[in-house]
Design an enzyme around this catalytic site. Sequence first.
Site, PDB file in Angstrom:
ATOM      1  N   SER A  55       0.842  -1.185   0.000  1.00  0.00           N
ATOM      2  CA  SER A  55       0.000   0.000   0.000  1.00  0.00           C
ATOM      3  C   SER A  55       0.886   1.248   0.000  1.00  0.00           C
ATOM      4  O   SER A  55       2.093   1.177   0.179  1.00  0.00           O
ATOM      5  CB  SER A  55      -0.919   0.001   1.222  1.00  0.00           C
ATOM      6  OG  SER A  55      -1.823  -1.081   1.167  1.00  0.00           O
ATOM      7  N   GLY A  56       0.268   2.391  -0.204  1.00  0.00           N
ATOM      8  CA  GLY A  56       1.014   3.647  -0.272  1.00  0.00           C
ATOM      9  C   GLY A  56       1.275   4.104  -1.683  1.00  0.00           C
ATOM     10  O   GLY A  56       1.825   5.190  -1.890  1.00  0.00           O
ATOM     11  N   HIS A  57       0.866   3.261  -2.667  1.00  0.00           N
ATOM     12  CA  HIS A  57       1.065   3.612  -4.081  1.00  0.00           C
ATOM     13  C   HIS A  57      -0.249   3.971  -4.773  1.00  0.00           C
ATOM     14  O   HIS A  57      -0.305   4.004  -6.002  1.00  0.00           O
ATOM     15  CB  HIS A  57       1.701   2.437  -4.817  1.00  0.00           C
ATOM     16  CG  HIS A  57       3.007   1.983  -4.248  1.00  0.00           C
ATOM     17  ND1 HIS A  57       4.107   2.803  -4.182  1.00  0.00           N
ATOM     18  CD2 HIS A  57       3.378   0.799  -3.704  1.00  0.00           C
ATOM     19  CE1 HIS A  57       5.111   2.128  -3.628  1.00  0.00           C
ATOM     20  NE2 HIS A  57       4.694   0.917  -3.319  1.00  0.00           N
ATOM     21  N   ASP A 110       7.516  -9.220  -3.514  1.00  0.00           N
ATOM     22  CA  ASP A 110       6.410  -9.496  -4.427  1.00  0.00           C
ATOM     23  C   ASP A 110       6.695 -10.742  -5.259  1.00  0.00           C
ATOM     24  O   ASP A 110       5.816 -11.596  -5.445  1.00  0.00           O
ATOM     25  CB  ASP A 110       6.176  -8.289  -5.353  1.00  0.00           C
ATOM     26  CG  ASP A 110       5.682  -7.069  -4.614  1.00  0.00           C
ATOM     27  OD1 ASP A 110       4.828  -7.223  -3.732  1.00  0.00           O
ATOM     28  OD2 ASP A 110       6.151  -5.961  -4.921  1.00  0.00           O
ATOM     29  N   HIS A 219       9.610   3.425  -2.813  1.00  0.00           N
ATOM     30  CA  HIS A 219       9.451   3.049  -1.406  1.00  0.00           C
ATOM     31  C   HIS A 219      10.426   3.826  -0.527  1.00  0.00           C
ATOM     32  O   HIS A 219      10.893   3.319   0.493  1.00  0.00           O
ATOM     33  CB  HIS A 219       9.695   1.550  -1.210  1.00  0.00           C
ATOM     34  CG  HIS A 219       8.997   0.679  -2.191  1.00  0.00           C
ATOM     35  ND1 HIS A 219       9.612   0.166  -3.314  1.00  0.00           N
ATOM     36  CD2 HIS A 219       7.720   0.248  -2.229  1.00  0.00           C
ATOM     37  CE1 HIS A 219       8.744  -0.560  -3.995  1.00  0.00           C
ATOM     38  NE2 HIS A 219       7.590  -0.518  -3.367  1.00  0.00           N
ATOM     39  N   ASP A 417      -4.517  35.756  -0.887  1.00  0.00           N
ATOM     40  CA  ASP A 417      -3.969  34.602  -1.595  1.00  0.00           C
ATOM     41  C   ASP A 417      -2.536  34.792  -2.059  1.00  0.00           C
ATOM     42  O   ASP A 417      -1.970  33.928  -2.728  1.00  0.00           O
ATOM     43  CB  ASP A 417      -4.844  34.255  -2.805  1.00  0.00           C
ATOM     44  CG  ASP A 417      -5.081  35.450  -3.700  1.00  0.00           C
ATOM     45  OD1 ASP A 417      -4.447  36.500  -3.473  1.00  0.00           O
ATOM     46  OD2 ASP A 417      -5.900  35.347  -4.630  1.00  0.00           O
ATOM     47  N   GLY A 418      -1.934  35.923  -1.743  1.00  0.00           N
ATOM     48  CA  GLY A 418      -0.517  36.117  -2.018  1.00  0.00           C
ATOM     49  C   GLY A 418      -0.158  36.511  -3.433  1.00  0.00           C
ATOM     50  O   GLY A 418       1.020  36.518  -3.792  1.00  0.00           O
ATOM     51  N   CYS A 420      -1.047  39.508  -5.054  1.00  0.00           N
ATOM     52  CA  CYS A 420      -1.116  40.944  -5.365  1.00  0.00           C
ATOM     53  C   CYS A 420       0.223  41.510  -5.823  1.00  0.00           C
ATOM     54  O   CYS A 420       0.300  42.211  -6.837  1.00  0.00           O
ATOM     55  CB  CYS A 420      -1.618  41.708  -4.139  1.00  0.00           C
ATOM     56  SG  CYS A 420      -1.714  43.494  -4.393  1.00  0.00           S
ATOM     57  N   GLY A 579      -3.306  45.925  -2.163  1.00  0.00           N
ATOM     58  CA  GLY A 579      -3.769  46.596  -3.373  1.00  0.00           C
ATOM     59  C   GLY A 579      -3.743  48.105  -3.216  1.00  0.00           C
ATOM     60  O   GLY A 579      -3.281  48.839  -4.104  1.00  0.00           O
TER      61      GLY A 579
END
Length: 594
Positions: A55-57, A110, A219, A417-418, A420, A579
């Site tokens: 798992s993790g993929h 595997d 991994h 939102d950064g 400007c 602004g």
Amino acid sequence: MSTRHLFPSLDGLVPKALRGIVASNPRLNLDEANKVVYDSEAPRSNVSIVSGGGSGHEPAWAGYVGTNLLAAAVMGDVFASPSTKQILAAVESVPSDKGTLLVITNYTGDCLHFGLAAEKTKAKGNPCKMLICGDDVSIGKKGGSLVGRRGLAGQIGVLKVLGAAAAQGATLDELYNFGSALANSIVSISATLDHCHVPGRTEHGALAEGELELGTGPHNEPGYWKLSPAPSAEGLVEKILKYCLDETDPERGYVKFSPRDETVLLVSNFGGMSNLELGGLVDEILQQLLNDWNIEPVRVYSGCLETSLNAPAFSVSVINITAAASNSTYTVDQIKGFFDVRTDTAWEAVAGYQSYPQRRRRAEQVVPPPKEIRRTVDDSTDLKIDPALLESMIKSACNAVSAAEPDLTKWDTVMGDGDCGLTLQTGANALLDALKTKQVAAKGSVVEVLNELEDIVEGKMGGTLGGILGIFFVALRAALQENIGLAKEQGVPALWGKALSTAISHLRQYTPAKVGDRTVMDTLIPFAMAMEQGQSFEQSVAAAVKGSEGTKKLKPKLGRATYVGVGADDKKELPPDPGAWGAMVGLQGLLSAL
């Protein structure tokens, strides 16, 4: 790397994730004890394609169970192979009259567990074969002489075509031979900006600032090369393609690519890259493939194909389907058709629709920009000033705005939102460029400058501020031309006062913002009002400065800043509205040039 997780421990997380995965397709069943996801309607008349791994993929491999792809997938713990017992449960969940094909990536655990499961299945009298896929070129032929190539996301392409071929009635032997031919026609390599973090683990590797690893595994295995300083995106792609495609490399020349060979490109996000950067990466890869290697893939798949938790990393796979066809019973067109067959799995998130009505070349997809048409200015409605003074004022204002960008961005990151600071800097730099390349101030035409400013704001400055300034400058230029007679009758200051007040009036039709709402209007309105009242330019700029300074004590009422938890304390002084401050800085720049 981010070490924060919604689930701070792996305890029970894999079964919980599998329950979430099967919720999206009512045909899927979950054998929770064995961590097996299987298609409850998998036809016995087809060979059952079964895959799996640690798992993790995700979405590999449970996310690929469904019509025209996998019959079942079995998942181990995070980055750990499933056990033989689990794999046998997966095989038995999708019985087939034609047999079972186990398709796995080349990792020792595997190979051992799936191999034992294959032997046990055959011992029961049920046909079963195991196909091991290894596509990583990083370790090389000497380093991998005993174990072979490591498996990366190229295997997902193998699963896709085998699933489609199985659905069309292929036999077990046909699928095994076809899968082998395809797997041997793939070259892949991965790169990472940092390693992933496994929930609950305290020990983890991390790359130093400015480092990048090439040839990493999925991994958290260290990369084969550590690059410091990290190359540019262009430089990294160049290295990746050289390792994958250079047939003269005795260590990595695994697949031969001849002129006119048809190829498929897979770019897999390891989980931590933004879609924005992934799109840019795909474009860079395609450009270099065409320009440097004369390769233009006939299919392009990008997204989370096989991930590594939250790693800011990716893999690149190139499949030579012409080579695969030459070593199998299927044609190139049939292989493309297998890629195009629709599924009801996670594959569709990357598939697009690449065969209808006919795939076009990339050069045909990208529309060239229209030829720029310079607008002519009627001298009778134009305001002319000394060209040298006009250029000096523009440069002063633009340089002031550009210099303020770090502060504007910092303040907007706190309150919004950064964007400007960069939005204003983009506009300022574009206007400075127009001074050089188009000489917009050479005639001393104010209207020509305003026309150019309109085009810049409309074409290069997005966001709320860009929209407000766009309306303002269009209305300002129109009002200036409509009232040009005031310049002779009452003087140029009166013309500017009328034009500015008209522009503000037009702007109010599109925004409810007013003085006191902590927006750019806290600068524009006082400035326009002062000019309309006959105050000097210096006094009007002072009014704009006062307005922008006042935003430090105002609570946001409009825009994204209203959603953040700042400004609740009326006694706390905030950063100025970016602004409003940016507009004020520009006005001060104009004034300083006089």
